[in-house]
Scaffold this active site. Structure first.
Site, PDB file in Angstrom:
ATOM      1  N   SER A 134       0.852  -1.192   0.000  1.00 28.33           N
ATOM      2  CA  SER A 134       0.000   0.000   0.000  1.00 28.33           C
ATOM      3  C   SER A 134       0.879   1.230   0.000  1.00 28.33           C
ATOM      4  CB  SER A 134      -0.889   0.009   1.248  1.00 28.33           C
ATOM      5  OG  SER A 134      -1.573   1.251   1.388  1.00 28.33           O
ATOM      6  N   TYR A 175      -2.687  -0.801  10.086  1.00 25.41           N
ATOM      7  CA  TYR A 175      -2.699  -1.079   8.648  1.00 25.41           C
ATOM      8  C   TYR A 175      -1.358  -0.717   8.008  1.00 25.41           C
ATOM      9  CZ  TYR A 175      -4.223  -1.003   3.770  1.00 25.41           C
ATOM     10  OH  TYR A 175      -4.347  -1.227   2.426  1.00 25.41           O
TER      11      TYR A 175
END
Length: 258
Positions: free
Chosen positions: A141, A154
């Protein structure tokens, strides 16, 4: 793309980037095993691929446990004799700072995003090594590259995926296995739509996410899938250990003043 006839396993294949990747690989002539904890969703994507003229099977898989991951790889080997491509798309998102993140939530994010990348690779790499070839693409990401508010768990998990990618690339290059990852930004997937819907003003939340990137919009799952397919192909035969950013410029350094 020169991947026709290859054999792929795609985790998190029931929706979002995983489903888009499974569909696109099938369009290029790849035989695809669609894996997801959502059995009905995985079956639906596999059936859709079959109806479009592709070849796909589905397997219900919890990527946080060894047994299901080993069984997933075995299913592809049983069906097609090997695994040429592994795409790890299974993932979950938690939006909280550290003090507000429960231990259970932290463990779930790490289990799915990190362990859920490690375990499929653990069982697919020996198969690929015996073949002398293979391509693994992990879903990291843009959050792995910069600090973000309310994304501690995350971001930490995706940073781990990025470095896990590089370590596996170093370990297995001489086995003929390439390992790369993609780092998407704000993508129009169900995961992000659920966040928008939970906001006080869903429309404003969506617009804020879109306008945060210099390109001024959300990315699409299909755009990420196209990059994944490219990384799987012989067009990237000399690429391993790379982290490809697809974020509309979201992680560009500096401050926009106009």
């Amino acid at each position: 793309m020169n991947i026709q006839g290859d054999r792929a396993v795609v985790t998190g294949g029931a929706q979002g980037i995983g489903a888009a990747t499974a569909r696109l690989l099938a369009q290029y002539g790849v035989r695809v095993l669609v894996a997801d904890i959502n059995q009905l969703g995985a079956e639906a994507v596999a059936e859709e691929i079959g109806e479009a003229g592709g070849e796909a099977i589905s397997v219900q898989t919890d990527v946080t446990f060894s047994g299901p991951c080993a069984g997933m790889v075995d299913a592809a080997v049983t069906a097609w004799g090997g695994v040429d491509i592994l795409v790890n798309c299974a993932g979950v998102l938690e939006r909280l700072p550290v003090p507000d993140t429960s231990e259970d939530a932290w463990d779930r994010v790490m289990d799915v995003n990190v362990k859920g990348t490690f375990l499929p690779c653990k069982f697919a790499i020996p198969v690929m090594a015996r073949q002398g070839r293979g391509s693994i693409v992990n879903l990291a990401s843009g959050a792995a590259l910069v600090g973000n508010p309310n994304l501690a768990a995350y971001s930490a998990s995706k940073g781990a995926v990025l470095l896990l990618t590089k370590c596996m690339a170093a370990d297995h290059a001489r086995d003929g296995i390439r390992v790369n990852c993609v780092c998407p930004g704000n993508i129009d997937t169900e995961m992000n739509r659920a966040f928008f819907r939970a906001s006080a003003d869903p429309g404003r939340a969506r617009e804020a996410a879109a306008s945060a990137a210099p390109l001024g919009r959300l990315g699409t799952a299909e755009e990420v899938a196209a990059q994944i397919a490219f990384l799987c192909s012989d067009a990237c035969a000399f690429m391993t250990g790379a982290a490809i950013v697809l974020d509309g410029g979201l992680t560009l350094p500096g401050i926009r003043v106009a």
